[in-house]
Design a protein around this motif. Sequence first.
Motif, PDB file in Angstrom:
ATOM      1  N   MET A   1      26.052   2.315  59.546  1.00  0.00           N
ATOM      2  CA  MET A   1      24.780   2.926  58.709  1.00  0.00           C
ATOM      3  C   MET A   1      24.320   1.659  57.808  1.00  0.00           C
ATOM      4  SD  MET A   1      24.447   6.645  58.141  1.00  0.00           S
ATOM      5  CE  MET A   1      25.525   6.430  56.563  1.00  0.00           C
ATOM      6  N   HIS A   2      24.983   0.703  57.029  1.00  0.00           N
ATOM      7  CA  HIS A   2      24.143  -0.154  56.347  1.00  0.00           C
ATOM      8  C   HIS A   2      24.929  -1.398  56.702  1.00  0.00           C
ATOM      9  CE1 HIS A   2      24.674   0.782  51.677  1.00  0.00           C
ATOM     10  NE2 HIS A   2      25.769   1.388  52.148  1.00  0.00           N
ATOM     11  N   GLY A   3      25.597  -1.212  58.438  1.00  0.00           N
ATOM     12  CA  GLY A   3      25.339  -2.505  59.197  1.00  0.00           C
ATOM     13  C   GLY A   3      24.233  -2.701  59.735  1.00  0.00           C
ATOM     14  N   PHE A   4      23.823  -1.865  59.831  1.00  0.00           N
ATOM     15  CA  PHE A   4      22.314  -1.876  60.706  1.00  0.00           C
ATOM     16  C   PHE A   4      21.244  -2.678  59.788  1.00  0.00           C
ATOM     17  CE2 PHE A   4      23.530   1.923  62.584  1.00  0.00           C
ATOM     18  CZ  PHE A   4      23.526   2.074  63.929  1.00  0.00           C
ATOM     19  N   HIS A   5      21.259  -2.075  58.830  1.00  0.00           N
ATOM     20  CA  HIS A   5      20.431  -2.285  57.728  1.00  0.00           C
ATOM     21  C   HIS A   5      20.893  -4.103  57.177  1.00  0.00           C
ATOM     22  CE1 HIS A   5      20.206   1.586  56.650  1.00  0.00           C
ATOM     23  NE2 HIS A   5      19.122   1.195  56.401  1.00  0.00           N
TER      24      HIS A   5
ATOM     25  N   ILE B   1      27.334   1.417  75.191  1.00  0.00           N
ATOM     26  CA  ILE B   1      26.564   0.505  74.340  1.00  0.00           C
ATOM     27  C   ILE B   1      25.439   1.954  74.080  1.00  0.00           C
ATOM     28  CG2 ILE B   1      24.439  -1.149  74.853  1.00  0.00           C
ATOM     29  CD1 ILE B   1      25.766  -2.851  76.012  1.00  0.00           C
ATOM     30  N   GLY B   2      25.039   2.052  72.655  1.00  0.00           N
ATOM     31  CA  GLY B   2      24.379   3.363  72.126  1.00  0.00           C
ATOM     32  C   GLY B   2      22.912   2.239  71.900  1.00  0.00           C
ATOM     33  N   THR B   3      22.028   3.044  71.182  1.00  0.00           N
ATOM     34  CA  THR B   3      20.885   2.702  71.086  1.00  0.00           C
ATOM     35  C   THR B   3      20.497   4.310  69.821  1.00  0.00           C
ATOM     36  OG1 THR B   3      19.892   1.499  73.232  1.00  0.00           O
ATOM     37  CG2 THR B   3      18.197   2.019  71.453  1.00  0.00           C
ATOM     38  N   ILE B   4      19.684   3.619  68.677  1.00  0.00           N
ATOM     39  CA  ILE B   4      19.608   4.606  68.238  1.00  0.00           C
ATOM     40  C   ILE B   4      18.477   4.111  67.191  1.00  0.00           C
ATOM     41  CG2 ILE B   4      21.612   3.325  66.386  1.00  0.00           C
ATOM     42  CD1 ILE B   4      21.869   6.496  65.168  1.00  0.00           C
ATOM     43  N   ILE B   5      17.553   5.312  66.893  1.00  0.00           N
ATOM     44  CA  ILE B   5      16.375   4.943  65.814  1.00  0.00           C
ATOM     45  C   ILE B   5      16.719   6.194  64.790  1.00  0.00           C
ATOM     46  CG2 ILE B   5      13.974   5.227  65.843  1.00  0.00           C
ATOM     47  CD1 ILE B   5      13.492   4.100  68.948  1.00  0.00           C
TER      48      ILE B   5
ATOM     49  N   GLY C   1      20.696  -4.410  64.376  1.00  0.00           N
ATOM     50  CA  GLY C   1      19.057  -2.973  64.327  1.00  0.00           C
ATOM     51  C   GLY C   1      17.941  -4.302  63.392  1.00  0.00           C
ATOM     52  N   SER C   2      16.634  -3.504  63.266  1.00  0.00           N
ATOM     53  CA  SER C   2      16.079  -4.018  62.769  1.00  0.00           C
ATOM     54  C   SER C   2      15.616  -2.375  61.910  1.00  0.00           C
ATOM     55  CB  SER C   2      14.501  -4.476  63.384  1.00  0.00           C
ATOM     56  OG  SER C   2      15.500  -5.243  64.109  1.00  0.00           O
ATOM     57  N   ALA C   3      15.204  -3.029  60.120  1.00  0.00           N
ATOM     58  CA  ALA C   3      14.657  -1.764  59.601  1.00  0.00           C
ATOM     59  C   ALA C   3      13.531  -2.286  58.787  1.00  0.00           C
ATOM     60  CB  ALA C   3      15.952  -1.510  58.593  1.00  0.00           C
ATOM     61  N   GLY C   4      12.500  -1.556  58.419  1.00  0.00           N
ATOM     62  CA  GLY C   4      11.598  -1.458  57.865  1.00  0.00           C
ATOM     63  C   GLY C   4      10.968  -0.992  56.621  1.00  0.00           C
ATOM     64  N   ILE C   5      10.059  -0.172  55.785  1.00  0.00           N
ATOM     65  CA  ILE C   5       9.574  -0.027  55.202  1.00  0.00           C
ATOM     66  C   ILE C   5       8.041   0.531  55.912  1.00  0.00           C
ATOM     67  CG2 ILE C   5       8.975   1.013  52.908  1.00  0.00           C
ATOM     68  CD1 ILE C   5      11.225  -0.361  51.671  1.00  0.00           C
ATOM     69  N   SER C   6       7.559   1.413  56.362  1.00  0.00           N
ATOM     70  CA  SER C   6       6.570   1.365  56.453  1.00  0.00           C
ATOM     71  C   SER C   6       5.053   1.632  55.506  1.00  0.00           C
ATOM     72  CB  SER C   6       6.059   2.638  58.179  1.00  0.00           C
ATOM     73  OG  SER C   6       6.974   2.020  59.309  1.00  0.00           O
ATOM     74  N   TYR C   7       5.456   2.531  54.673  1.00  0.00           N
ATOM     75  CA  TYR C   7       4.630   2.868  53.522  1.00  0.00           C
ATOM     76  C   TYR C   7       5.734   2.860  52.634  1.00  0.00           C
ATOM     77  CZ  TYR C   7       3.218   5.145  57.637  1.00  0.00           C
ATOM     78  OH  TYR C   7       2.567   5.593  59.212  1.00  0.00           O
TER      79      TYR C   7
ATOM     80  N   ILE D   1      14.572   2.361  61.670  1.00  0.00           N
ATOM     81  CA  ILE D   1      15.506   2.146  61.390  1.00  0.00           C
ATOM     82  C   ILE D   1      15.529   1.864  63.231  1.00  0.00           C
ATOM     83  CG2 ILE D   1      17.898   1.347  61.223  1.00  0.00           C
ATOM     84  CD1 ILE D   1      16.629   3.326  58.401  1.00  0.00           C
ATOM     85  N   ALA D   2      15.509   0.979  63.889  1.00  0.00           N
ATOM     86  CA  ALA D   2      15.962   0.732  64.897  1.00  0.00           C
ATOM     87  C   ALA D   2      17.127  -0.141  65.566  1.00  0.00           C
ATOM     88  CB  ALA D   2      14.600   0.009  66.334  1.00  0.00           C
ATOM     89  N   GLY D   3      18.120   0.497  65.891  1.00  0.00           N
ATOM     90  CA  GLY D   3      19.371  -0.248  65.852  1.00  0.00           C
ATOM     91  C   GLY D   3      20.501  -0.561  67.489  1.00  0.00           C
ATOM     92  N   VAL D   4      21.106  -0.684  67.939  1.00  0.00           N
ATOM     93  CA  VAL D   4      21.963  -0.546  68.605  1.00  0.00           C
ATOM     94  C   VAL D   4      23.549  -0.968  68.422  1.00  0.00           C
ATOM     95  CG1 VAL D   4      23.023  -2.795  70.514  1.00  0.00           C
ATOM     96  CG2 VAL D   4      20.626  -2.560  70.000  1.00  0.00           C
ATOM     97  N   ILE D   5      24.224  -0.615  69.209  1.00  0.00           N
ATOM     98  CA  ILE D   5      25.675   0.339  68.728  1.00  0.00           C
ATOM     99  C   ILE D   5      26.215  -0.355  69.831  1.00  0.00           C
ATOM    100  CG2 ILE D   5      27.601   1.710  68.554  1.00  0.00           C
ATOM    101  CD1 ILE D   5      24.810   3.877  68.137  1.00  0.00           C
ATOM    102  N   ASP D   6      27.656  -1.423  69.762  1.00  0.00           N
ATOM    103  CA  ASP D   6      28.367  -1.472  70.793  1.00  0.00           C
ATOM    104  C   ASP D   6      30.238  -0.865  70.397  1.00  0.00           C
ATOM    105  OD1 ASP D   6      26.984  -3.409  71.912  1.00  0.00           O
ATOM    106  OD2 ASP D   6      28.160  -5.155  71.314  1.00  0.00           O
TER     107      ASP D   6
END
Length: 367
Positions: free
Chosen positions: A332-336, A238-242, A198-204, A227-232
């Motif tokens: 959850m840590h995995g996405f980060h 296959i999952g997508t999570i935002i 995934g990709s994770a960011g601090i927008s503000y 955080i935009a993530g992909v799960i196998d």
Amino acid sequence: MNKLKAGIVGCGKISGIYLQNLILNPELEVVACADLNLARARASAEEYGIPKACTPAELLADPAIDIVINLTIPAAHAEVCLQALEAGKHVYVEKPLAVTREEGQAILAKAAEKGRLVGSAPDTFLGGGIQTCIKLIEDGWIGVPVAASAFMIGRGHEHWHPDPEFYYAKGGGPMFDMGPYYLTALVAMLGPIRRVTGSAGISYPQRTITSQPKFGRTIQVETPTHIAGVIDFRSGAIGTIITSFDAFGGTELPRIEIYGSEGTLSVPDPNTFGGPVRVRRYDATEFSLMPLTHGFTDNCRGLGVLDMASALRQGRTNRANGELAYHVLEAMHGFHDASTHGKHYEMHSSCERPAPLKAGPARSIFD
Ligand SMILES: NC(=O)c1ccc[n+]([C@@H]2O[C@H](COP(=O)([O-])OP(=O)(O)OC[C@H]3O[C@@H](n4cnc5c(N)ncnc54)[C@H](O)[C@@H]3O)[C@@H](O)[C@H]2O)c1
């Protein structure tokens, strides 16, 4: 029947619904409330007729208490869980299980050493909404699940929570705060996870509190808020999570959908216990609302504690258990981590898919 006795540590915002629900049930007796802020413990005890208000240390030293219900802020989850286990108590903790994977592992290891159970929120997946979804999947309504999407998109909590700082500290953010509901529901429906990215960011980087009593104060953001993530999943799905606290204009996306070889399942908000549950089979032109097959559709927070009490009596595994919560914490840590390192995160942990509840009216499920 000798009731098991529980004590609550952390008498803040969420403790009210736990106390409201738990004092009505016949399985468990809440005998003490504790908080670092003793006035809060006293106020809760008085409001809900709990016989004792005390410090956390006094509660943990009370030999009458079997289960500690840890409703402190995430940064204190591990410390309070470890102290409770060390004192020989079973422990049920609000989500997330802990802030770091190491803390989560330490909790599971201490529980194994002491022969005690660990339970962790969320328990919403035990509600009628998600349990109906599990039954529909098992009964073949959507065929073989091949994919899923999950969207928790909102604007954060500083406009309503009186002490919102912890949501932007390490262990907070939308993934650690709300991800547990979504990931736990997905694991309960689709089984454990093999890897994530995934990709994770601090927008503000700064947020302004608009709730009382801290109106106008600034929070420095320490954790990703989008955080935009992909799960196998191990099953191959296959999952997508935002998860986001950065959508100030809201969203029209669904909460969770499961896509199967014969249809799509629209899953209700996993932060609730009820419906609506909808299915669209491959040959239908629209989604149909499905009747809920299971009870516990109101706000039943604390259901996981009751399942744990019942598990202790029956000598079985509790459903909202530590292994499940640790698996979700690791994901959850995995996405980060994936976002930081630019590659998939392979999961080290796994867990059993929690045993589905029996269909039927609310009070019969733990029989
Ligand atoms: N507020 C919600 O709507 C909500 C919903 C679901 C889950 N949760 C979860 O519930 C937990 C608590 O959230 P909240 O909103 O009630 O927070 P809160 O800040 O309102 O309350 C937390 C309480 O814990 C106490 N506390 C902190 N550290 C402590 C320690 N070491 N020992 C004893 N007491 C301690 C604080 O004094 C405070 O009274 C969090 O894990 C959160 O993720 C909250």
